[in-house]
Design an enzyme around this catalytic site. Sequence first.
Site, PDB file in Angstrom:
ATOM      1  N   ARG A 280       0.798  -1.221   0.000  1.00 33.01           N
ATOM      2  CA  ARG A 280       0.000   0.000   0.000  1.00 33.01           C
ATOM      3  C   ARG A 280       0.834   1.275   0.000  1.00 33.01           C
ATOM      4  O   ARG A 280       0.581   2.184  -0.795  1.00 33.01           O
ATOM      5  CB  ARG A 280      -0.913   0.055   1.246  1.00 33.01           C
ATOM      6  CG  ARG A 280      -2.213  -0.658   1.119  1.00 33.01           C
ATOM      7  CD  ARG A 280      -2.587  -1.255   2.458  1.00 33.01           C
ATOM      8  NE  ARG A 280      -1.607  -2.264   2.794  1.00 33.01           N
ATOM      9  CZ  ARG A 280      -1.688  -3.517   2.355  1.00 33.01           C
ATOM     10  NH1 ARG A 280      -2.726  -3.895   1.685  1.00 33.01           N
ATOM     11  NH2 ARG A 280      -0.736  -4.394   2.630  1.00 33.01           N
TER      12      ARG A 280
ATOM     13  N   HIS B 194       4.924   5.698  11.603  1.00 32.13           N
ATOM     14  CA  HIS B 194       4.440   5.592  10.210  1.00 32.13           C
ATOM     15  C   HIS B 194       3.497   6.782   9.999  1.00 32.13           C
ATOM     16  O   HIS B 194       2.279   6.634   9.930  1.00 32.13           O
ATOM     17  CB  HIS B 194       3.710   4.261  10.025  1.00 32.13           C
ATOM     18  CG  HIS B 194       3.469   3.855   8.605  1.00 32.13           C
ATOM     19  ND1 HIS B 194       3.596   4.715   7.531  1.00 32.13           N
ATOM     20  CD2 HIS B 194       3.094   2.654   8.074  1.00 32.13           C
ATOM     21  CE1 HIS B 194       3.308   4.060   6.407  1.00 32.13           C
ATOM     22  NE2 HIS B 194       3.001   2.807   6.710  1.00 32.13           N
TER      23      HIS B 194
ATOM     24  N   LYS C 119      26.416  -4.493  -1.219  1.00 22.45           N
ATOM     25  CA  LYS C 119      27.882  -4.403  -1.128  1.00 22.45           C
ATOM     26  C   LYS C 119      28.303  -3.741   0.179  1.00 22.45           C
ATOM     27  O   LYS C 119      29.487  -3.593   0.458  1.00 22.45           O
ATOM     28  CB  LYS C 119      28.432  -3.589  -2.299  1.00 22.45           C
ATOM     29  CG  LYS C 119      28.114  -4.168  -3.656  1.00 22.45           C
ATOM     30  CD  LYS C 119      28.597  -3.200  -4.751  1.00 22.45           C
ATOM     31  CE  LYS C 119      27.929  -3.516  -6.076  1.00 22.45           C
ATOM     32  NZ  LYS C 119      28.063  -2.407  -7.034  1.00 22.45           N
TER      33      LYS C 119
HETATM   34  N1   CP Z   1      -0.285  -0.013   5.759  1.00 15.67           N
HETATM   35  C1   CP Z   1       0.928  -0.307   5.266  1.00 15.67           C
HETATM   36  O1   CP Z   1       1.961   0.265   5.650  1.00 15.67           O
HETATM   37  O2   CP Z   1       0.908  -1.296   4.315  1.00 15.67           O
HETATM   38  P1   CP Z   1       2.163  -1.761   3.478  1.00 15.67           P
HETATM   39  O3   CP Z   1       3.118  -2.439   4.423  1.00 15.67           O
HETATM   40  O4   CP Z   1       1.635  -2.699   2.423  1.00 15.67           O
HETATM   41  O5   CP Z   1       2.807  -0.540   2.876  1.00 15.67           O
END
Ligand code: CP
Length: 315
Positions: free
Chosen positions: A58, A136, A87
């Site tokens: 995503r 995130h 490397k």
């Molecule tokens: N929600 C999310 O971070 O999904 P992915 O790990 O697929 O990017």
Amino acid sequence: MSGLAGRDVVSIADLSVEEIQHILSVAATMVPAARGEEQRPLLQGRILAELFFEPSTRTRMSFESAMKRLGGQVINFGEISNTSVVKGETLADTVRMIESYSDALVVRHPNEGSARLAADFTDRPVINAGDGAGQHPTQTLLDIFTITQAKGKVAGTNVLILGDLKYGRTVHSLAVALSRFGASLTFVSPPSLEMPEEIVEACRAEYAGGNGGSVTLGTTLEDHIADADVLYVTRIQKERFPDPEEYRRVASTYRVDLELLSKAKGSCAVLHPLPRLDEIDPEIDQSGHALYFQQAFNGVPVRMALLALLLGALP
Ligand code: CP
């Protein structure tokens, strides 16, 4: 001007509540272009570099879609095994190279703090697409966008966050942001996977300012499901467990199904950053509760807005 041009987004704390609101109001205007129904060539001639040291579906593809919907281009590593990372090239040197090939960098890495390190080695905007069990932040932006779409507001909303709260980076960013917006939070997890104390304390510090929200450390899902306006479910983060035996002990200890949701409000929205394993029964997909596929789509307009603002194409 919003003051976002040229900035890094490494932690959700890098953005004020007002800046998040501005990004999300721009995102709302991007929805038709995100669906391909209108043209917004705001980033023509600009290049986004993706440095993904961990798998992603995503985040990676929605950043690519966002950049291309805005008329820009994307370069990426492809397979790590085809790069000089194998490397032994450092992240710092990798970033120094790639900044000269691009206008902004998106970094996903298994090590907490890696996106901050990357940002220290370039003047280009760096966006954290997930750093280990850290943060995130762009997931949080699209989560808040989705909650706002569903509930009309975030303040005063009861959000029950369920799952692997220890290693789940999406919920670390989200909990802090929701507490700043005045949502009330309940955390429920398997016993060894509780929300880290520093995140709980950060939420409490926000509530101490009197924004009307509160944080509850829950024990069982059944005790709290009836009060939830939003149920935010996460996967057990198998890849972060140092001990595979510990993972086996906690795997499959919770599952959200229609029987559980019969105890919830009819309007309770179920979100999940995805991918899911067994923690949400697919029978929920067709119910009015499921918002997780809409949530995944929302990654496109939200990331369009963020890219346009960080690259100075919009005020
Ligand atoms: N929600 C999310 O971070 O999904 P992915 O790990 O697929 O990017």
